[in-house]
Write an enzyme that holds these catalytic residues in place. Structure first.
Site, PDB file in Angstrom:
ATOM      1  N   ASP A 320       1.066  -1.430  -0.043  1.00 43.96           N
ATOM      2  CA  ASP A 320       0.179  -0.045   0.100  1.00 43.96           C
ATOM      3  C   ASP A 320       1.257   1.521   0.031  1.00 43.96           C
ATOM      4  O   ASP A 320       1.899   0.950  -0.163  1.00 43.96           O
ATOM      5  CB  ASP A 320      -0.874  -0.033   1.208  1.00 43.96           C
ATOM      6  CG  ASP A 320      -1.606   1.596   1.159  1.00 43.96           C
ATOM      7  OD1 ASP A 320      -2.240   1.314   0.345  1.00 43.96           O
ATOM      8  OD2 ASP A 320      -1.524   1.963   2.954  1.00 43.96           O
ATOM      9  N   ASP A 520      -1.595  -0.804   6.372  1.00 45.60           N
ATOM     10  CA  ASP A 520      -2.311  -0.547   7.558  1.00 45.60           C
ATOM     11  C   ASP A 520      -3.588  -0.228   7.292  1.00 45.60           C
ATOM     12  O   ASP A 520      -3.916   0.219   8.879  1.00 45.60           O
ATOM     13  CB  ASP A 520      -1.147   0.912   7.180  1.00 45.60           C
ATOM     14  CG  ASP A 520      -1.660   2.173   6.699  1.00 45.60           C
ATOM     15  OD1 ASP A 520      -1.846   1.652   5.763  1.00 45.60           O
ATOM     16  OD2 ASP A 520      -1.439   2.994   7.167  1.00 45.60           O
ATOM     17  N   ASP A 524      -7.399  -1.477   3.438  1.00 49.21           N
ATOM     18  CA  ASP A 524      -5.526  -3.468   2.648  1.00 49.21           C
ATOM     19  C   ASP A 524      -6.342  -4.590   4.230  1.00 49.21           C
ATOM     20  O   ASP A 524      -5.632  -5.089   2.969  1.00 49.21           O
ATOM     21  CB  ASP A 524      -4.673  -2.429   3.659  1.00 49.21           C
ATOM     22  CG  ASP A 524      -4.011  -1.483   2.955  1.00 49.21           C
ATOM     23  OD1 ASP A 524      -4.535  -0.952   1.373  1.00 49.21           O
ATOM     24  OD2 ASP A 524      -3.970  -0.570   3.491  1.00 49.21           O
TER      25      ASP A 524
END
Length: 623
Positions: A320, A520, A524
């Site tokens: 990410d 995080d 995600d």
């Protein structure tokens, strides 16, 4: 002292059995056969107690045969034909190797279980009259004030209300240097307070604290077994049955072929020893727990050995952007004004306007103003959001605007002087905002979520390992391209909603193979769950941490490289152990039938191989 004796009681009993073995061996020259037999029986009973107990309990409750049963039968069989000392040697060496395996498991788990011991169970709660009451953590509620004195462990996750101190956060972050803390700073349960007393406001229930999450992850890691270990445990029973069947056939051969019964019986007892898969069984778990323990010391917690074992086999790592590759904290990188405007005046206006918002970009602008001693001193009469464009505000009897290029077009203002610079800034992955009044553009400010210093090194290391790296983000393509280029990532996927991230993870798996996902945020979590291995930042959301398989408690991306290396070492050592242990068994079986291998030599070689694979696994405790 008593606790240490209990902890090492298996080794103590094994060594005591060794002492009795020596005495029994010496007694053979005393001319008292009955005493010698009694001493050998004591050797069997004392030295073999724990292993015999383990084998019998498995047989009774799990209805399964294991290597302990083979050792018991072999020792008793040797004694039945008068080879008391050889049976006793077998019991002694087998019990020592078993005690060493137990010690190895305890040693490798020590760093994990010590986390549980570090968790405080009481706190100094401050009452309304500022008096102090010592209470159990379960009695505390969010919002309660807690006094943390010098040298005490912080009992809650919270924020400091008053006081200054230094706190050792190594149980959480793995960093050895204490961190200075003052009013407004976050503190975490299980960390050690230094030289100052502080008052902390509890912000999370005890069960949701970062430290308690670590403990839960540790417990999951100890229970989870990798596929290789599960396979070995699955075939152990049938393998033992097969060995016993072969031994049974050997014992029948004297009656069919006329062989010497005592010779055949002795060969059968040696076979029971050398064919036992002790070393094979010990090849994995001590190594695995050692690796998990080393990771925990460095701030990397795995929810199960299977994920650590599989990590080095990943073909692609998807990351990410915000909060993972980047810090997740945007900062102002560029600020410029038109010639007819004063820098300080324009900055004062934009800081005053953005101070009305809690948006991360607004907070970045306010922080930028603080660095130049420009604060929100101007009075803002009102603010009004202009959907998809920006914000309108009344400042000092004048209307001001902060927003994107579409807002400037809507206002009909001339922007030619800023277009080239805006294009350059956007190509660098920066978010550009204009500030203007009704007459003209006053200036332009650019904000960027900066890349983590260690992100480039991680990407470079993974690329060198032959692991493909891909960035998956919900951001626009231009920003994604700029961040990817700066970080050294050659492929990026932009403008992804959470469900699209899941589809991209599936696509990447089909294209490249096994995939790990690093993230995080809540958005995600679905992709991390879909990946073969999910890796969460320790500062991430609760959902991301709960969904993940590996957690970076100190948020250091470099620990992903460390964990890849640890996984590689783990698989290499397990492979070494399995090849070595199987080779020793095959060699000893051949020697038993072709070279007349004696029971003592068979015991030493077989149990020696078990000890060697355990010691080889313990090498993973070294960083």
């Amino acid at each position: 002292m008593a606790q240490k004796l209990r902890q090492h009681r298996e080794m103590i009993m094994a060594l005591l059995g060794g002492v009795l073995l020596v005495i029994a061996f010496l007694s053979e020259s005393w001319g008292n056969p009955a005493l010698t037999v009694v001493l050998y029986l004591l050797t069997f009973a004392v030295g073999g107690y724990y292993k015999a107990k383990e084998g019998i309990l498995d047989l009774i409750y799990d209805k399964s045969l294991n290597v302990e049963i083979l050792m018991i039968i072999a020792a008793l069989g040797a004694a039945s034909i008068g080879h008391w000392h050889e049976g006793a040697i077998l019991i002694f060496i087998f019990s020592v190797s078993g005690a060493m395996e137990t010690y190895a498991n305890q040693k490798s788990e020590r760093d994990l279980s010590s986390l549980v011991e570090m968790a405080p169970d009481k706190a100094n709660r401050l009452n309304n009259d500022d008096s102090v009451t010592v209470v159990a953590l379960e009695e505390l509620n969010v919002g309660d004030r807690v006094l943390v004195k010098d040298g005490e462990r912080v009992p809650v996750d919270g924020v400091i209300l008053s006081g200054q101190t230094t706190i050792d956060e190594s149980p959480i972050t793995g960093e050895s240097m204490p961190v200075d803390k003052a009013s407004g700073d976050d503190v975490f349960n299980g960390t050690m307070n230094g030289t100052g007393s502080v008052v902390v406001e509890m912000t999370k229930p005890n069960e949701d604290s970062l430290f308690q999450k670590m403990i839960r992850l540790v417990e999951e890691a100890k229970e989870n077994r990798p596929p290789t270990q599960q396979l070995i445990e699955k075939i152990e029973g049938p393998y033992v049955v097969s060995v016993l069947v072969v031994v049974g056939l050997m014992l029948l051969s004297p009656f069919v072929f006329g062989f010497n019964f005592e010779d055949v019986f002795y060969r059968a007892m040696v076979l029971l020893v050398v064919a036992s898969p002790c070393a094979v069984v010990a090849s994995i778990m001590p190594s695995l727990l050692s690796a998990v323990s080393t990771g925990a010391r460095k701030g990397v917690l795995t929810k199960g050995g299977v994920y650590l074992e599989q990590l080095s086999k990943m073909a692609v790592v998807a990351l990410d952007k915000t909060g993972t590759i980047t810090k997740g904290e945007p900062v102002v990188t560029d600020f410029m004004t038109a010639e007819e405007f004063d820098d300080h005046d324009v900055l004062s206006h934009i800081v005053a306007i953005e101070n009305q918002s809690s948006h991360p970009l607004a907070e970045a602008i306010v922080r930028y103003g603080d660095t130049y001693n420009v604060h929100a001193d101007l009075e803002v009469a009102y603010t009004e959001s202009i959907a998809g464009h920006g914000i309108q505000a009344g400042v000092a009897d004048e209307t001001w605007y902060v927003g994107n290029e579409a807002l400037i077009d809507r206002l009909g203002l001339v922007k030619d002087d800023f277009l080239n610079m805006k294009k350059t800034l956007q190509q660098e992955g920066k978010t550009v905002m204009f500030i203007a009044n009704k007459k003209a553009i006053a200036g332009m400010i650019a904000v960027k979520d900066e890349i983590r210093p260690e992100a480039k090194q991680l990407i470079e290391t993974l690329n060198e390992r032959g692991v493909k790296t891909v960035m998956i983000t919900g951001d626009n393509d231009q920003t994604a391209q700029a961040i990817s280029k700066e970080a050294g990532i050659h492929e990026w996927i932009s403008e992804c909603l959470p469900e699209q991230k899941v589809h991209e993870v599936e696509r990447l798996r089909e294209t490249y193979g096994s995939i790990a996902m690093v993230g995080d945020g809540v958005n995600d979590a679905p992709a991390m769950a879909k990946a073969d291995v999910g890796i969460a930042m320790g500062s991430g959301t609760d959902v991301a941490i709960e969904t993940s398989d590996i957690v970076l408690m100190n948020n250091q991306l470099k620990n992903i490289s460390m964990t890849f290396n640890l996984s590689t070492r783990l698989n290499r050592i397990v492979k070494q152990n399995l090849i070595f242990s199987v080779a020793v068994i095959l060699l000893l079986i051949v020697a038993n039938f072709s070279q007349g291998l004696t029971l003592p030599y068979g015991v030493v070689a077989h149990e020696g191989s078990t000890i060697l694979v355990i010691l080889n696994g313990l090498r993973l405790l070294k960083e």
